[in-house]
Design a protein around this motif. Structure first.
Motif, PDB file in Angstrom:
ATOM      1  N   TYR A  12       0.816  -1.218   0.000  1.00  0.00           N
ATOM      2  CA  TYR A  12       0.000   0.000   0.000  1.00  0.00           C
ATOM      3  C   TYR A  12       0.851   1.271   0.000  1.00  0.00           C
TER       4      TYR A  12
ATOM      5  N   GLU B 294     -10.807  -1.608  -2.797  1.00  0.00           N
ATOM      6  CA  GLU B 294     -10.619  -3.058  -2.820  1.00  0.00           C
ATOM      7  C   GLU B 294     -11.677  -3.751  -3.667  1.00  0.00           C
TER       8      GLU B 294
ATOM      9  N   LEU C  58       0.322  -3.511  -8.674  1.00  0.00           N
ATOM     10  CA  LEU C  58      -0.718  -4.331  -8.038  1.00  0.00           C
ATOM     11  C   LEU C  58      -0.431  -5.830  -8.167  1.00  0.00           C
TER      12      LEU C  58
ATOM     13  N   TRP D 171      -1.441  -7.791  -5.128  1.00  0.00           N
ATOM     14  CA  TRP D 171      -2.761  -7.501  -4.558  1.00  0.00           C
ATOM     15  C   TRP D 171      -3.792  -8.522  -4.997  1.00  0.00           C
TER      16      TRP D 171
END
Length: 285
Positions: free
Chosen positions: A27, A213, A262, A265
């Motif tokens: 993050y 998210e 990402l 993620w």
């Protein structure tokens, strides 16, 4: 149990690998990357509200372009508004005031992070002389019902009303407005446990930013209390001194253009709890 004199430990502790803890390395990269494309930008005028969508994997930023101003924020799952931000559980899981790497959680039975905070220029505000902290989850939105009860007067531009008007184009109503995150608002509890508010410390250009998210619908009210340096509600009257306390808020939505940012993620799944809450099928036969 901690020994006498030690600080109490947080009540909620998570097992390693749960959704509770945001990976600070991931993050931090999301918050710091310049590989982002601005896809939407607008200003929310004083005493008003605006709703907008943020796609999954995008970043949203709220700014104070002209200086201190409190904003009341609501968030829903774009595709299922029954899943919405749960302020009180977020307060229990993280803190009474949130900042970078904290997550804003959804209500039961979903219980997953809707967004994760990736940027906060006021993160070093700390605690003021009265014990106040910034980005409040202790209180909720101002509303015309409490105002009518306390003052005997009606007023149509409280945050609850601003949010209600904002979400109408998305098919939602007053019943969908929920407890908020008070962005840029400094609050605390006094020695008697009573809620207090302090003037907003934001300066022109300060911001609060999060990563979506899931696909979310957001709504923001520019509080009629403005920067809370005075107590009252700004009316549509050029002579009202409260108008000098009220300023617009800016909103920007960014697409992350570098897929490597990402790479680690994964979208959060809803709660894996599959129980029946102790209900027995034989109870209904």
């Amino acid at each position: 149990m901690p020994e006498s004199g030690d600080k109490p430990v947080p009540a909620y502790q998570a097992f390693k690998g749960s959704h509770f803890d945001a990976d600070p390395h991931l993050y931090s990269r999301i918050g710091a990357t310049t590989s982002r494309e601005l896809i939407e930008s607008f200003t929310v005028p004083i005493r008003s509200g605006r709703a907008w969508t943020v796609p999954q994997g995008h970043v949203c930023r709220i700014t104070t372009p002209e200086g201190p101003q409190v904003g009341d924020l609501n968030i829903w799952n774009l595709h299922n508004p029954r899943e919405r931000f749960w302020a009180s559980r977020t307060r229990q899981l993280h803190a009474s005031h949130v900042t970078k790497y904290n997550r804003l959680w959804s209500c039961l039975p979903y219980l997953r992070p809707l967004v994760t905070i990736t940027g906060d220029t006021l993160e070093h505000f700390g605690i003021d002389e009265a014990g106040g902290r910034v980005h409040d989850l202790l209180g909720t939105r101002c509303d015309p019902y409490v105002n009518q009860m306390l003052s005997g007067q009606g007023f149509d531009y409280h945050c609850h009303s601003n949010l209600t008007r904002a979400i109408l184009p998305y098919g939602l109503t007053e019943f969908d407005v929920h407890d908020v995150l008070n962005v840029f608002q400094v609050t605390g509890l006094n020695i008697n446990g009573e809620y207090f508010m302090q003037p907003c410390p934001a300066k022109p250009g300060d911001f609060f930013e999060w990563f979506a998210e899931i696909d979310v619908l957001c709504a923001l009210s520019t509080c009629p209390g403005g920067d809370l340096s005075k107590w009252g509600w700004a009316k549509n009257d050029g002579d009202d001194p409260m108008l000098k306390c009220c300023r617009p808020l800016g909103v920007q939505v960014y697409k992350i253009t570098d897929p490597k940012i990402l790479k680690e993620w994964e979208p959060p799944a809803v709660s894996s709890y599959k129980g029946l809450h102790g209900i027995q099928l034989d109870d209904f036969r």
